[in-house]
Design a protein around this motif. Sequence first.
Motif, short mmCIF file in Angstrom:
data_model
loop_
_atom_site.label_atom_id
_atom_site.label_comp_id
_atom_site.label_asym_id
_atom_site.label_seq_id
_atom_site.Cartn_x
_atom_site.Cartn_y
_atom_site.Cartn_z
N ALA A 63 -5.23 10.09 -7.34
CA ALA A 63 -4.40 9.04 -6.73
C ALA A 63 -3.87 8.10 -7.80
O ALA A 63 -2.70 7.69 -7.76
N ASN A 64 -4.69 7.74 -8.76
CA ASN A 64 -4.25 6.84 -9.83
C ASN A 64 -3.21 7.50 -10.72
O ASN A 64 -2.22 6.86 -11.12
N SER A 78 -1.40 -0.44 -4.17
CA SER A 78 -2.80 0.00 -4.09
C SER A 78 -2.93 0.97 -2.93
O SER A 78 -2.13 0.96 -2.00
N TYR A 79 -3.96 1.81 -2.99
CA TYR A 79 -4.14 2.83 -1.96
C TYR A 79 -4.47 2.15 -0.62
O TYR A 79 -5.21 1.18 -0.56
N ALA A 108 -7.73 -3.75 -9.88
CA ALA A 108 -8.21 -2.75 -8.93
C ALA A 108 -8.29 -3.36 -7.55
O ALA A 108 -8.44 -4.59 -7.41
N LEU A 109 -8.18 -2.52 -6.54
CA LEU A 109 -8.41 -2.95 -5.16
C LEU A 109 -9.59 -2.15 -4.62
O LEU A 109 -9.60 -0.92 -4.71
N HIS A 135 0.79 -1.23 0.00
CA HIS A 135 0.00 0.00 0.00
C HIS A 135 0.82 1.28 0.00
O HIS A 135 2.01 1.30 0.33
N PHE A 136 0.15 2.36 -0.34
CA PHE A 136 0.69 3.71 -0.29
C PHE A 136 -0.46 4.65 0.04
O PHE A 136 -1.63 4.32 -0.13
#
Length: 334
Positions: free
Chosen positions: A93-94, A72-73, A138-139, A9-10
Amino acid sequence: MNSITFEEHFVLKEVQQQMGEALKPSPNGVPLKAMLEALEKETGFTNEDELSHHEQRINFMNEQDVQMQVLSYGNGSPSLLSGDKAVELCQYANDRLKQYIDAYPNRFLGFATLPINEPEAAATELKRCINELDFKGALIFGHPQGKFLDNPEFEVIFETAEQLEVPIYLHPAPISDDAYQAYYQSDNYSDATAATFASFGYGWHIDVGIHAMRLVLSGLFDRHPNLSMIIGHWGEFTPFFYERMDDIIHAPHLNNKPSYYFKNNFYITPSGMLTKPQFDMVKNAVGIDHILYAADYPYVQPENLGTFLNELGLTAEEQDKINYKNAERLLKLK
């Protein structure tokens, strides 16, 4: 043996700041501050998941023999918002993730952040992320506000993922206020105990397992047989019940028994839970070909990520499948 790991994650500080009120915990919900303080006390965890902490991330990857992370976020995802702000921040974000991946193309892949409370916009953003940004799936962080994704209005997201031939990772998120009050809060223990019980200690894993079961029972995978899903934490409790589901759940509207969909449409990761008994159960339940690898970085940073698979009595081919071959096949990597 270099690996490709999922559920890494980030976050972006500027996105968190813009979310403002949406990130403030409800007085009736899971006390997030108590939860994070308890986690830091027990594990030493600190929430250092911003993209700016690049050197720290790369050092962990190199130490644990990780060639690539699928990013993924993380906590406080803008996908939790609704309306134009959700669409705007998810797109931002993307785009920022794409810039980061382009700077380090041999180390990172991307999963899209989707404004799931706006289903049509989410489907449109998924198409953009796959076709224009070269993301690999995608998440989805939790479920829509007051709903589950088996509601017909969200079918367009899954239909789009199947058409694009990309997976969707179903990830835990804080549970609803009502669920927290009814099942986890108690005068018999502290807020910190209730918070960790309701979240990463137990509650949100049960929530994801129920969510996955609802998707199966809705007939989603009969309508979209080529749709691929991923769930972490050794399957969010579901593998333990495959046989029980098949024997007890009355679902004549499905083309197959419930376990069939878990074994064919779902992939499972450990999310940093590097434990042999759970691995053995999952291997027996879904087979080596449906297991992916994951650390859940930075929330979990296992010191034995790079050696765990060596301790399981696997063949070299089986280790290669979990490390990277299953990922290459699922994500269609060259």
